[in-house]
Design an enzyme around this catalytic site. Structure first.
Site: not given
Length: 114
Positions: A10-11
């Site tokens: 997840c960024s």
């Protein structure tokens, strides 16, 4: 000491972890998809978040959420059980420091704990 419930794919989770590390704060990374929190741990973090509606701790747009028939009218016990059995439903990242926690969306939210 800070703990982050982290998903490396997840960024936002990666950005939040980077903010913590840049601040030079000691951090424990918990890959919560591999090391799922218990219902009791989820309840404790919910309290540390200030007890918002439990659904705000969840990825309500996730396919699993819909597949389980969950919605805004689901009971807290249903939502809690779903997060404990399907940790991918937990909003990410969650950063915990003592009896306080924030959801790192946006990542700048973590600054309140640094």
């Amino acid at each position: 000491m800070i703990t982050i419930w982290h998903n490396p794919r997840c960024s936002k989770s990666r950005q939040t972890l980077a903010l913590i590390e840049e601040a030079g704060v000691e951090v424990t990374v918990r890959k919560y998809l591999d090391d799922a929190p218990t219902a009791a741990e989820i309840e404790a973090v919910h309290a540390a978040l200030g007890t918002p509606p439990l659904i705000e701790m969840m990825r309500s747009g996730d396919k699993v959420f819909k597949d389980l028939g969950l919605g805004k009218d689901s009971s807290d016990s249903e939502l809690l059980s779903a997060m404990a059995t399907q940790p991918a439903l937990i909003e990410r990242p969650i950063v915990i420091k003592g009896d306080q926690a924030v959801i790192g969306r946006p990542p700048a939210n973590v600054r309140a704990l640094l």
